[in-house]
Design a protein around this motif. Structure first.
Motif, PDB file in Angstrom:
ATOM      1  N   LEU A 158     -21.242 -42.229  35.177  1.00 47.49           N
ATOM      2  CA  LEU A 158     -20.510 -42.826  34.061  1.00 47.49           C
ATOM      3  C   LEU A 158     -21.111 -42.396  32.731  1.00 47.49           C
ATOM      4  N   ARG A 159     -22.428 -42.320  32.694  1.00 46.02           N
ATOM      5  CA  ARG A 159     -23.095 -41.874  31.470  1.00 46.02           C
ATOM      6  C   ARG A 159     -22.696 -40.432  31.143  1.00 46.02           C
ATOM      7  N   ALA A 160     -22.643 -39.587  32.152  1.00 40.52           N
ATOM      8  CA  ALA A 160     -22.255 -38.194  31.922  1.00 40.52           C
ATOM      9  C   ALA A 160     -20.819 -38.105  31.403  1.00 40.52           C
ATOM     10  N   LEU A 161     -19.945 -38.953  31.909  1.00 44.37           N
ATOM     11  CA  LEU A 161     -18.564 -38.959  31.424  1.00 44.37           C
ATOM     12  C   LEU A 161     -18.491 -39.419  29.973  1.00 44.37           C
ATOM     13  N   ARG A 162     -19.294 -40.423  29.619  1.00 43.68           N
ATOM     14  CA  ARG A 162     -19.331 -40.869  28.219  1.00 43.68           C
ATOM     15  C   ARG A 162     -19.821 -39.753  27.306  1.00 43.68           C
ATOM     16  N   LEU A 163     -20.843 -39.000  27.761  1.00 45.28           N
ATOM     17  CA  LEU A 163     -21.360 -37.901  26.951  1.00 45.28           C
ATOM     18  C   LEU A 163     -20.303 -36.817  26.763  1.00 45.28           C
ATOM     19  N   ALA A 164     -19.525 -36.561  27.811  1.00 44.77           N
ATOM     20  CA  ALA A 164     -18.461 -35.567  27.678  1.00 44.77           C
ATOM     21  C   ALA A 164     -17.443 -35.998  26.633  1.00 44.77           C
ATOM     22  N   ALA A 165     -17.162 -37.316  26.579  1.00 45.86           N
ATOM     23  CA  ALA A 165     -16.233 -37.814  25.564  1.00 45.86           C
ATOM     24  C   ALA A 165     -16.841 -37.711  24.170  1.00 45.86           C
ATOM     25  N   VAL A 166     -18.136 -38.023  24.042  1.00 48.27           N
ATOM     26  CA  VAL A 166     -18.818 -37.909  22.756  1.00 48.27           C
ATOM     27  C   VAL A 166     -18.779 -36.465  22.264  1.00 48.27           C
ATOM     28  N   ALA A 167     -19.016 -35.520  23.163  1.00 49.71           N
ATOM     29  CA  ALA A 167     -19.049 -34.104  22.773  1.00 49.71           C
ATOM     30  C   ALA A 167     -17.743 -33.643  22.152  1.00 49.71           C
ATOM     31  N   ARG A 168     -16.631 -34.282  22.549  1.00 43.38           N
ATOM     32  CA  ARG A 168     -15.317 -33.898  22.015  1.00 43.38           C
ATOM     33  C   ARG A 168     -14.831 -34.808  20.899  1.00 43.38           C
ATOM     34  N   SER A 169     -15.647 -35.766  20.492  1.00 40.85           N
ATOM     35  CA  SER A 169     -15.180 -36.775  19.547  1.00 40.85           C
ATOM     36  C   SER A 169     -15.147 -36.247  18.114  1.00 40.85           C
ATOM     37  N   PRO A 170     -14.158 -36.645  17.336  1.00 36.57           N
ATOM     38  CA  PRO A 170     -14.107 -36.263  15.920  1.00 36.57           C
ATOM     39  C   PRO A 170     -15.317 -36.765  15.142  1.00 36.57           C
ATOM     40  N   SER A 171     -15.856 -37.929  15.517  1.00 39.21           N
ATOM     41  CA  SER A 171     -17.005 -38.469  14.773  1.00 39.21           C
ATOM     42  C   SER A 171     -18.232 -37.590  14.932  1.00 39.21           C
ATOM     43  N   LEU A 172     -18.449 -37.033  16.120  1.00 40.15           N
ATOM     44  CA  LEU A 172     -19.584 -36.128  16.301  1.00 40.15           C
ATOM     45  C   LEU A 172     -19.359 -34.838  15.531  1.00 40.15           C
ATOM     46  N   ARG A 173     -18.175 -34.289  15.607  1.00 39.06           N
ATOM     47  CA  ARG A 173     -17.912 -33.040  14.877  1.00 39.06           C
ATOM     48  C   ARG A 173     -18.114 -33.234  13.377  1.00 39.06           C
ATOM     49  N   ALA A 174     -17.632 -34.346  12.855  1.00 37.60           N
ATOM     50  CA  ALA A 174     -17.767 -34.583  11.419  1.00 37.60           C
ATOM     51  C   ALA A 174     -19.226 -34.740  11.026  1.00 37.60           C
ATOM     52  N   CYS A 175     -19.986 -35.501  11.822  1.00 35.91           N
ATOM     53  CA  CYS A 175     -21.398 -35.722  11.482  1.00 35.91           C
ATOM     54  C   CYS A 175     -22.205 -34.443  11.631  1.00 35.91           C
ATOM     55  N   ALA A 176     -21.954 -33.683  12.707  1.00 38.23           N
ATOM     56  CA  ALA A 176     -22.682 -32.434  12.924  1.00 38.23           C
ATOM     57  C   ALA A 176     -22.417 -31.446  11.787  1.00 38.23           C
ATOM     58  N   MET A 192     -25.350 -29.544  22.315  1.00 31.98           N
ATOM     59  CA  MET A 192     -24.157 -30.353  22.061  1.00 31.98           C
ATOM     60  C   MET A 192     -23.797 -30.349  20.584  1.00 31.98           C
ATOM     61  N   VAL A 193     -24.783 -30.535  19.701  1.00 26.26           N
ATOM     62  CA  VAL A 193     -24.448 -30.596  18.279  1.00 26.26           C
ATOM     63  C   VAL A 193     -24.113 -29.215  17.724  1.00 26.26           C
ATOM     64  N   ARG A 194     -24.680 -28.155  18.308  1.00 23.45           N
ATOM     65  CA  ARG A 194     -24.269 -26.809  17.887  1.00 23.45           C
ATOM     66  C   ARG A 194     -22.799 -26.580  18.215  1.00 23.45           C
ATOM     67  N   ARG A 195     -22.403 -26.968  19.420  1.00 26.10           N
ATOM     68  CA  ARG A 195     -21.004 -26.795  19.805  1.00 26.10           C
ATOM     69  C   ARG A 195     -20.079 -27.656  18.955  1.00 26.10           C
ATOM     70  N   ALA A 196     -20.620 -28.769  18.444  1.00 29.27           N
ATOM     71  CA  ALA A 196     -19.815 -29.631  17.580  1.00 29.27           C
ATOM     72  C   ALA A 196     -19.695 -29.073  16.165  1.00 29.27           C
TER      73      ALA A 196
END
Length: 425
Positions: A158-176, A192-196
């Motif tokens: 479940l944690r891995a699935l949450r991380l996959a969602a975070v990696a695609r989230s607009p909030s991570l892309r904007a912050c990165a 992850m943050v490089r890809r974001a």
């Protein structure tokens, strides 16, 4: 420089997140910078008492809290609803940060806690450069070890699935993309943050070492008798204690014993495993140990063994290094990224049998070559000196100065994007 540090929990007397927040803010203030800190008031009394005894301090703390009726987190009830509380708290802290940037001439904002990629903060929107981290949180336990997790593996998935969602989230892309620099404690989080879209991502430890506690290195002399290993941590599946117990079972011909300091949900299961493997007489389970007793245990041990299968960066390994205790660790995640190869015995991570075999081989080599222990401890201690908090503050100040020298001018209300090259730190 006039700096704004953001950290949820802060205390001058605790470790973990409260201690990290405190040290990043306090050490920068000690170095002569004007520092404002936004924090939650859970530990307000000890912080204000500490500062009252130092009236010339350059650190000012601004407390951010939520109305109690709207706050889902009740500290007296543990960590339930803490994550939701934290997301709401970030919004309150952002409103305060806007005011401070406007009224205090803040040059740069540094978010340090909670140090997780899973909750991107909003401070990149401020019209000054923003530094995020050190952060971790993108690391996952290797599937090859799912058998050690038992029913707990479902939580890992479940944690891995949450991380996959975070990696695609607009909030991570904007912050990165809005961060001048993102500091990461391990390669998984950095990727992850490089890809974001982060422009400048650097590897950095989140913790540091109090200069007052670091003594000069004293050569270690191994006592007669078995090789004495120390393991310390919370006994839960991701910490990997069964790896050490299984490695001992692979060494019936070697005089070696292990001391285990810690408790947790897997304590009884580990007792049973030690008995089933035939190593119970070589393992001493102490349960939870007070800090003063841990100091003695580090001094008595010939080596400290760190077996965590999922960790941003285990701060206990830094404690072993600065105490001059040789370190044996998995070559994995934060340990792989932060600890130099010559400062520890780093065990490659494969499947379960291969990893246990490699760990047993590392222990055997140390038992058969006592002279290697002192050389290993000396190199580890030398690395620990690079993580003294005053040196870390100086390094951070140089990073901030470089960011400010490259700052792109902005108008009020626009985020600032510093043009910094991608490099290591």
């Amino acid at each position: 420089m006039r700096l704004l540090v953001i950290g949820h929990a802060v205390s001058p007397h605790l470790g973990s997140e409260p201690g990290l927040t405190w040290n990043w803010a306090w050490r920068m203030a000690e170095a002569g910078h004007e520092v404002w800190l936004i924090a939650h008031p859970h530990f307000r009394e000890p912080v204000e008492h500490f500062l009252a005894e130092r009236p010339g301090a350059r650190l000012r703390v601004v407390w951010a809290s939520l109305p109690r009726r709207l706050d889902p987190w009740k500290p007296e009830r543990g960590e339930r609803w803490l994550n939701l509380h934290y997301v709401l708290w970030l919004r309150a802290a952002h409103r305060i940060a806007l005011r401070l940037v406007a009224t205090e001439g803040i040059d740069l904002v540094h978010h340090v806690s909670l140090g997780t990629v899973g909750a991107p903060p909003p401070f990149w929107r401020l019209p000054v450069p923003f530094v995020w981290g050190p952060i971790g949180g993108a690391q996952t336990a290797p599937p090859a070890f799912r058998g050690l997790f038992g029913r707990g593996w479902r939580g890992e998935r479940l944690r891995a699935l949450r991380l996959a969602a975070v990696a695609r989230s607009p909030s991570l892309r904007a912050c990165a993309r809005g961060s001048a620099v993102v500091l990461c404690t391990n390669g998984e989080t950095a990727e992850m943050v490089r890809r974001a879209g982060a422009v400048d991502v650097r590897i950095a430890a989140d913790n540091g070492i109090d200069p007052a506690r670091l003594a000069p290195y004293a050569p270690r002399t191994r006592a007669d008798g078995p090789l004495r290993l120390l393991w310390a941590g919370r006994m839960e599946p991701r910490k990997g204690l069964p790896l050490l117990l299984r490695a001992l079972a692979w060494l019936p011909d070697i005089a070696v014993e292990a001391t285990v300091a810690g408790d947790g949900p897997e304590e009884e299961a580990c007792w049973r495993l030690a008995a089933a493997l035939g190593v119970a007489e070589r393992v001493r389970f102490l349960g939870r140990v007070p800090a003063e007793r841990m100091e003695a245990l580090f001094g008595e041990a010939d080596a400290f063994v760190f077996t965590s299968l999922r960790d941003s960066l285990g701060s206990v390994t830094l404690e072993a290094l600065w105490r001059g205790t040789p370190l044996v660790t998995l070559d994995h995640q934060g340990q792989k990224a932060i600890i130099p190869d010559d400062a520890a015995v780093k065990v490659p991570v494969g499947d379960l049998p291969a990893t246990v075999s490699a760990l047993a081989g590392a222990i055997r080599r140390l038992a058969e070559d006592p002279a290697a222990l002192d050389a290993l401890a000396a190199r580890g201690h030398a690395f620990a000196t690079t993580l003294l908090w005053d040196r870390r503050a100086a390094d951070m100040a140089r990073l901030f100065a470089d960011i400010l020298s490259r700052r792109t001018p902005t108008t009020a209300g626009e985020p600032c994007h510093a043009k910094t090259p991608r490099s290591a730190w």
